[in-house]
Design a protein around this motif. Structure first.
Motif, PDB file in Angstrom:
ATOM      1  N   PHE A 101       0.825  -1.212   0.000  1.00 30.56           N
ATOM      2  CA  PHE A 101       0.000   0.000   0.000  1.00 30.56           C
ATOM      3  C   PHE A 101       0.857   1.258   0.000  1.00 30.56           C
ATOM      4  O   PHE A 101       0.594   2.203  -0.751  1.00 30.56           O
ATOM      5  N   PHE A 102       1.902   1.287   0.826  1.00 32.05           N
ATOM      6  CA  PHE A 102       2.772   2.463   0.865  1.00 32.05           C
ATOM      7  C   PHE A 102       3.551   2.624  -0.441  1.00 32.05           C
ATOM      8  O   PHE A 102       3.793   3.740  -0.898  1.00 32.05           O
ATOM      9  N   GLY A 103       3.928   1.493  -1.052  1.00 28.09           N
ATOM     10  CA  GLY A 103       4.570   1.564  -2.359  1.00 28.09           C
ATOM     11  C   GLY A 103       3.626   2.129  -3.405  1.00 28.09           C
ATOM     12  O   GLY A 103       4.008   2.966  -4.228  1.00 28.09           O
ATOM     13  N   GLY A 104       2.360   1.688  -3.352  1.00 26.74           N
ATOM     14  CA  GLY A 104       1.370   2.195  -4.294  1.00 26.74           C
ATOM     15  C   GLY A 104       1.047   3.656  -4.065  1.00 26.74           C
ATOM     16  O   GLY A 104       0.800   4.409  -5.010  1.00 26.74           O
ATOM     17  N   THR A 105       1.043   4.086  -2.800  1.00 30.54           N
ATOM     18  CA  THR A 105       0.789   5.491  -2.479  1.00 30.54           C
ATOM     19  C   THR A 105       1.914   6.381  -2.986  1.00 30.54           C
ATOM     20  O   THR A 105       1.673   7.493  -3.476  1.00 30.54           O
ATOM     21  N   ALA A 106       3.156   5.889  -2.870  1.00 26.76           N
ATOM     22  CA  ALA A 106       4.309   6.679  -3.321  1.00 26.76           C
ATOM     23  C   ALA A 106       4.303   6.871  -4.833  1.00 26.76           C
ATOM     24  O   ALA A 106       4.768   7.899  -5.335  1.00 26.76           O
ATOM     25  N   PHE A 107       3.771   5.876  -5.563  1.00 29.17           N
ATOM     26  CA  PHE A 107       3.734   5.967  -7.035  1.00 29.17           C
ATOM     27  C   PHE A 107       2.326   5.662  -7.524  1.00 29.17           C
ATOM     28  O   PHE A 107       2.105   4.737  -8.291  1.00 29.17           O
ATOM     29  N   GLU A 108       1.372   6.453  -7.035  1.00 30.34           N
ATOM     30  CA  GLU A 108      -0.032   6.190  -7.361  1.00 30.34           C
ATOM     31  C   GLU A 108      -0.306   6.266  -8.853  1.00 30.34           C
ATOM     32  O   GLU A 108      -1.167   5.562  -9.375  1.00 30.34           O
ATOM     33  N   SER A 109       0.435   7.102  -9.570  1.00 27.25           N
ATOM     34  CA  SER A 109       0.210   7.243 -11.005  1.00 27.25           C
ATOM     35  C   SER A 109       0.959   6.193 -11.814  1.00 27.25           C
ATOM     36  O   SER A 109       0.762   6.079 -13.019  1.00 27.25           O
ATOM     37  N   ASP A 110       1.828   5.432 -11.153  1.00 25.63           N
ATOM     38  CA  ASP A 110       2.606   4.396 -11.840  1.00 25.63           C
ATOM     39  C   ASP A 110       2.677   3.161 -10.944  1.00 25.63           C
ATOM     40  O   ASP A 110       3.652   2.961 -10.215  1.00 25.63           O
ATOM     41  N   PRO A 111       1.651   2.302 -10.987  1.00 21.22           N
ATOM     42  CA  PRO A 111       1.593   1.140 -10.083  1.00 21.22           C
ATOM     43  C   PRO A 111       2.782   0.193 -10.221  1.00 21.22           C
ATOM     44  O   PRO A 111       3.156  -0.458  -9.247  1.00 21.22           O
ATOM     45  N   ILE A 112       3.351   0.099 -11.418  1.00 15.62           N
ATOM     46  CA  ILE A 112       4.495  -0.799 -11.617  1.00 15.62           C
ATOM     47  C   ILE A 112       5.670  -0.359 -10.749  1.00 15.62           C
ATOM     48  O   ILE A 112       6.326  -1.180 -10.093  1.00 15.62           O
ATOM     49  N   LYS A 113       5.931   0.938 -10.704  1.00 10.66           N
ATOM     50  CA  LYS A 113       7.003   1.452  -9.845  1.00 10.66           C
ATOM     51  C   LYS A 113       6.672   1.224  -8.366  1.00 10.66           C
ATOM     52  O   LYS A 113       7.547   0.929  -7.565  1.00 10.66           O
ATOM     53  N   GLY A 114       5.392   1.373  -8.040  1.00 12.54           N
ATOM     54  CA  GLY A 114       4.968   1.121  -6.671  1.00 12.54           C
ATOM     55  C   GLY A 114       5.188  -0.336  -6.286  1.00 12.54           C
ATOM     56  O   GLY A 114       5.632  -0.636  -5.177  1.00 12.54           O
ATOM     57  N   LEU A 115       4.901  -1.239  -7.221  1.00 14.58           N
ATOM     58  CA  LEU A 115       5.116  -2.663  -6.981  1.00 14.58           C
ATOM     59  C   LEU A 115       6.600  -2.959  -6.805  1.00 14.58           C
ATOM     60  O   LEU A 115       6.996  -3.692  -5.889  1.00 14.58           O
ATOM     61  N   LEU A 116       7.432  -2.384  -7.671  1.00 12.51           N
ATOM     62  CA  LEU A 116       8.879  -2.594  -7.563  1.00 12.51           C
ATOM     63  C   LEU A 116       9.418  -2.073  -6.236  1.00 12.51           C
ATOM     64  O   LEU A 116      10.276  -2.702  -5.607  1.00 12.51           O
ATOM     65  N   LEU A 117       8.891  -0.913  -5.802  1.00 16.05           N
ATOM     66  CA  LEU A 117       9.321  -0.366  -4.518  1.00 16.05           C
ATOM     67  C   LEU A 117       8.909  -1.290  -3.374  1.00 16.05           C
ATOM     68  O   LEU A 117       9.704  -1.572  -2.461  1.00 16.05           O
ATOM     69  N   GLY A 118       7.669  -1.780  -3.419  1.00 15.82           N
ATOM     70  CA  GLY A 118       7.190  -2.682  -2.375  1.00 15.82           C
ATOM     71  C   GLY A 118       8.008  -3.963  -2.307  1.00 15.82           C
ATOM     72  O   GLY A 118       8.386  -4.419  -1.222  1.00 15.82           O
ATOM     73  N   LEU A 119       8.308  -4.539  -3.473  1.00 15.45           N
ATOM     74  CA  LEU A 119       9.111  -5.758  -3.496  1.00 15.45           C
ATOM     75  C   LEU A 119      10.536  -5.498  -3.006  1.00 15.45           C
ATOM     76  O   LEU A 119      11.124  -6.332  -2.318  1.00 15.45           O
ATOM     77  N   ALA A 120      11.074  -4.334  -3.359  1.00 10.57           N
ATOM     78  CA  ALA A 120      12.427  -3.987  -2.912  1.00 10.57           C
ATOM     79  C   ALA A 120      12.477  -3.859  -1.389  1.00 10.57           C
ATOM     80  O   ALA A 120      13.432  -4.312  -0.748  1.00 10.57           O
ATOM     81  N   ILE A 121      11.444  -3.252  -0.808  1.00 14.09           N
ATOM     82  CA  ILE A 121      11.389  -3.121   0.655  1.00 14.09           C
ATOM     83  C   ILE A 121      11.299  -4.497   1.299  1.00 14.09           C
ATOM     84  O   ILE A 121      12.000  -4.795   2.282  1.00 14.09           O
ATOM     85  N   ALA A 122      10.436  -5.368   0.750  1.00  8.39           N
ATOM     86  CA  ALA A 122      10.268  -6.710   1.317  1.00  8.39           C
ATOM     87  C   ALA A 122      11.573  -7.506   1.231  1.00  8.39           C
ATOM     88  O   ALA A 122      11.966  -8.186   2.188  1.00  8.39           O
ATOM     89  N   LEU A 123      12.257  -7.415   0.085  1.00  6.76           N
ATOM     90  CA  LEU A 123      13.528  -8.126  -0.077  1.00  6.76           C
ATOM     91  C   LEU A 123      14.595  -7.580   0.858  1.00  6.76           C
ATOM     92  O   LEU A 123      15.404  -8.337   1.411  1.00  6.76           O
TER      93      LEU A 123
END
Length: 207
Positions: A152-174
């Protein structure tokens, strides 16, 4: 190409079957750990930032699926104790269980491969089901909230670009997973060093 991928993901996220799929993936991940349950939860939570999915429902469904999958793993362990007894993950989980009790199930939820080894072990050693369920509910809920909020926080940071939000979320999890593994490695190394330091003392005491 990226637009085609995004369109496909958005179609999946808007499907009424999304939550059924999340539950199934989280359930399978309990005893078949190569299933990308965490990635799926993070992805669904990324799109919750733009209102395409419901974050609370994503978290609840993921927690229910994870809890159900862990109980399947517990049942498998209870019926396969003889075959599991000498396997390295089983030995590690048994040792951790003896040291920390049910809390190890909560901690193992964030260790790659550790969760399945722990749930199988708890079934194999006939750990009380009531205690297992209590700690597993805590583990599954914390994992679902953790994965959901990261997405959710990844998606909020890149609300206009969900792919970047997903990459950010996965990077945080990793990054968090890598940090957990680093801490475990450092603690193991320190324990081994202390053990070596004690050996001369024990040898001298015997003389």
């Amino acid at each position: 190409m990226s637009h085609a991928i995004l369109d496909l993901v958005q179609q999946v996220m808007s499907s009424p079957w999304l939550y059924v799929a999340l539950f199934a993936l989280a359930l399978l991940d309990g005893f078949f750990p190569i299933v990308p349950a965490e990635t799926s939860v993070i992805t669904a939570a990324v799109f919750a930032a733009s209102g395409e999915t419901n974050l609370a429902l994503v978290i609840v469904v993921a927690a229910l699926g994870a809890c159900a999958g862990d109980h399947v793993s517990y049942l498998i362990g209870s019926r396969s104790a003889g075959r599991l007894r000498e396997k390295k993950p089983f030995v590690w989980a048994r040792s951790a269980l003896a040291e920390r009790g049910g809390l190890v199930l909560v901690m193992a939820r964030y260790i790659p491969g550790g969760r399945t080894a722990t749930t199988l072990t708890m079934g194999a050693v006939r750990h009380p089901l009531r205690s297992f369920t209590f700690f597993d509910v805590i583990a599954a809920c914390s994992w679902a909230v953790y994965s959901g909020l990261i997405g959710f926080f990844g998606g909020t940071a890149f609300e206009s670009d969900p792919i970047k939000g997903l990459l950010l979320g996965l990077a945080i999890a990793l990054s968090i997973a890598a940090l957990v593994e680093l801490v475990r490695w450092l603690r193991k190394r320190r324990a081994a060093r202390l053990c070596l330091e004690r050996l001369p003392a024990h040898a001298a005491a015997r003389r």
